[in-house]
Motif scaffolding. Structure first.
Motif, PDB file in Angstrom:
ATOM      1  N   GLU A 268      -9.952 -90.632  -1.490  1.00 51.94           N
ATOM      2  CA  GLU A 268      -9.161 -90.154  -0.358  1.00 51.94           C
ATOM      3  C   GLU A 268      -9.964 -89.211   0.530  1.00 51.94           C
ATOM      4  O   GLU A 268      -9.861 -89.251   1.762  1.00 51.94           O
ATOM      5  CB  GLU A 268      -7.897 -89.450  -0.862  1.00 51.94           C
ATOM      6  CG  GLU A 268      -6.881 -90.373  -1.505  1.00 51.94           C
ATOM      7  CD  GLU A 268      -6.356 -91.410  -0.532  1.00 51.94           C
ATOM      8  OE1 GLU A 268      -6.120 -91.048   0.641  1.00 51.94           O
ATOM      9  OE2 GLU A 268      -6.190 -92.570  -0.929  1.00 51.94           O
ATOM     10  N   GLU A 269     -10.766 -88.354  -0.074  1.00 49.74           N
ATOM     11  CA  GLU A 269     -11.615 -87.440   0.679  1.00 49.74           C
ATOM     12  C   GLU A 269     -12.623 -88.215   1.527  1.00 49.74           C
ATOM     13  O   GLU A 269     -12.875 -87.871   2.680  1.00 49.74           O
ATOM     14  CB  GLU A 269     -12.353 -86.500  -0.286  1.00 49.74           C
ATOM     15  CG  GLU A 269     -11.503 -85.369  -0.826  1.00 49.74           C
ATOM     16  CD  GLU A 269     -11.451 -84.196   0.125  1.00 49.74           C
ATOM     17  OE1 GLU A 269     -12.461 -83.502   0.318  1.00 49.74           O
ATOM     18  OE2 GLU A 269     -10.366 -83.991   0.705  1.00 49.74           O
ATOM     19  N   LYS A 271     -12.335 -91.289   2.676  1.00 50.30           N
ATOM     20  CA  LYS A 271     -11.615 -91.950   3.768  1.00 50.30           C
ATOM     21  C   LYS A 271     -11.311 -90.958   4.888  1.00 50.30           C
ATOM     22  O   LYS A 271     -11.461 -91.264   6.072  1.00 50.30           O
ATOM     23  CB  LYS A 271     -10.307 -92.556   3.248  1.00 50.30           C
ATOM     24  CG  LYS A 271     -10.470 -93.768   2.349  1.00 50.30           C
ATOM     25  CD  LYS A 271      -9.106 -94.244   1.891  1.00 50.30           C
ATOM     26  CE  LYS A 271      -9.216 -95.398   0.911  1.00 50.30           C
ATOM     27  NZ  LYS A 271      -7.875 -95.816   0.407  1.00 50.30           N
ATOM     28  N   ARG A 272     -10.863 -89.752   4.514  1.00 53.26           N
ATOM     29  CA  ARG A 272     -10.487 -88.754   5.498  1.00 53.26           C
ATOM     30  C   ARG A 272     -11.691 -88.308   6.321  1.00 53.26           C
ATOM     31  O   ARG A 272     -11.621 -88.161   7.535  1.00 53.26           O
ATOM     32  CB  ARG A 272      -9.850 -87.553   4.787  1.00 53.26           C
ATOM     33  CG  ARG A 272      -9.230 -86.537   5.723  1.00 53.26           C
ATOM     34  CD  ARG A 272      -8.580 -85.380   4.977  1.00 53.26           C
ATOM     35  NE  ARG A 272      -7.527 -85.864   4.094  1.00 53.26           N
ATOM     36  CZ  ARG A 272      -7.559 -85.775   2.771  1.00 53.26           C
ATOM     37  NH1 ARG A 272      -8.611 -85.233   2.179  1.00 53.26           N
ATOM     38  NH2 ARG A 272      -6.562 -86.217   2.047  1.00 53.26           N
ATOM     39  N   GLN A 273     -12.809 -88.086   5.659  1.00 51.59           N
ATOM     40  CA  GLN A 273     -14.015 -87.666   6.365  1.00 51.59           C
ATOM     41  C   GLN A 273     -14.520 -88.739   7.311  1.00 51.59           C
ATOM     42  O   GLN A 273     -15.044 -88.457   8.386  1.00 51.59           O
ATOM     43  CB  GLN A 273     -15.106 -87.293   5.358  1.00 51.59           C
ATOM     44  CG  GLN A 273     -14.815 -86.023   4.577  1.00 51.59           C
ATOM     45  CD  GLN A 273     -15.878 -85.712   3.550  1.00 51.59           C
ATOM     46  OE1 GLN A 273     -16.911 -86.379   3.486  1.00 51.59           O
ATOM     47  NE2 GLN A 273     -15.643 -84.694   2.734  1.00 51.59           N
ATOM     48  N   GLU A 276     -11.613 -88.861  10.356  1.00 51.53           N
ATOM     49  CA  GLU A 276     -11.365 -87.709  11.218  1.00 51.53           C
ATOM     50  C   GLU A 276     -12.561 -87.421  12.110  1.00 51.53           C
ATOM     51  O   GLU A 276     -13.702 -87.492  11.685  1.00 51.53           O
ATOM     52  CB  GLU A 276     -11.074 -86.463  10.366  1.00 51.53           C
ATOM     53  CG  GLU A 276      -9.738 -86.520   9.652  1.00 51.53           C
ATOM     54  CD  GLU A 276      -9.494 -85.268   8.825  1.00 51.53           C
ATOM     55  OE1 GLU A 276     -10.426 -84.439   8.732  1.00 51.53           O
ATOM     56  OE2 GLU A 276      -8.392 -85.128   8.280  1.00 51.53           O
TER      57      GLU A 276
END
Length: 288
Positions: A268-269, A271-273, A276
């Motif tokens: 998840e981290e 994907k977020r990086q 964003e």
């Protein structure tokens, strides 16, 4: 007869000089404190906030916002700058965790959701930020811009003006008053990047800890006054500390979550990086 008169006068003058010197020495700061480097002074002050082997406290947080009062009780385990705080009260929040591991802060609700990454300067409860729950890591997260002298609460102090290092996620600027005689931080002011005063914290040291073979003052209380909301204040009270040899993996997400949940968080981290856009540096933003 004349000789005895002059001798008596000389004795009185000598006594007066010795008394004056004694008064001057009694009011002066310890000479050794004036010989320490800025780094040594800050290191000594940090040793009154946490312990290299490990410390366990109960922390009571009471917030008064004028129209309402709020409270929390946490079990806090710290080793150096790493901290794990477990919620004990209120009952409906029992078991929730706040973790500081390295330079990351996390809110963890075990078995309910994946951890949320936190900004340490964000509000935890009223004027109390997440960073206020943790030992303030002055040497790692801040650079010394200026050192002067001042007094705080009637105590002669070194006054450190410190700028937050990029990426630390904590406050932009601190003013830290460190007692010359005790070498503990007695007052800290917090500021935004624009220079706006956020809040002030007054620290007390009614506990003791054995450090390098000597008993030294150790953190017991922190009183916080908001600079934004004049009627907001908070009192943090730490119980007498227990000093234990705490395993380093106590503060690892993998240990707290388990391997499967930890790998899911990593995905998840990532994907977020990837999704964003780059966010402004904290030194370019304002407010808590």
């Amino acid at each position: 007869m004349i000789w005895h008169r002059y001798r008596s006068l000389g004795v009185r003058l000598l006594a007066l000089v010795l008394l004056s010197l004694a008064l001057i020495v009694s009011r002066a700061e310890p000479a050794w404190s004036l010989l320490l480097t800025s780094e040594a002074i800050l290191n000594r002050a940090e040793q009154a906030l946490t312990h290299p082997e490990g410390v366990v406290w109960t922390l009571n947080v009471d917030v008064d916002e004028g129209e309402r009062s709020l409270s929390r009780t946490l079990l806090v385990t710290a080793k150096g700058a790493n901290v794990l705080a477990e919620m004990l009260r209120p009952r409906e929040m029992q078991g929730q965790l706040i973790l500081r591991s390295g330079d990351r802060f996390w809110a963890i609700n075990p078995g309910v959701a994946l951890p949320d990454s936190l900004k340490p300067s964000n509000s935890y409860l009223g004027p109390v930020s997440y960073a206020c729950l943790m030992p303030i890591d002055l040497l790692a997260n801040y650079e010394v811009e200026e050192v002067g002298e001042d007094s705080a609460y009637g105590e002669a102090c070194f006054l450190f003006i410190m700028r937050g290092r990029k990426g630390s996620g904590e406050y932009d600027t601190l003013r830290v008053w460190i007692s010359k005689s005790r070498l503990v931080a007695v007052k800290i002011n917090f500021y935004t990047p624009s220079g706006r005063f956020l809040k002030s914290a007054y620290l007390k040291y009614e506990h003791e800890a054995l450090v390098d073979g000597e008993m030294r003052p150790f953190l017991s209380d922190m009183d916080i006054r908001s600079g934004i909301f004049s009627d907001a204040s908070a009192v943090l009270e730490w119980s007498p500390p227990q000093f234990l040899n705490i395993p380093a993996d106590t503060f690892e997400l993998r240990t707290l979550l388990g391997q499967e949940a930890y790998e899911e968080l990593q995905r998840e981290e990532a994907k977020r990086q990837h999704a964003e856009p780059s966010t402004p540096d904290r030194n370019e933003t304002d407010g808590e």
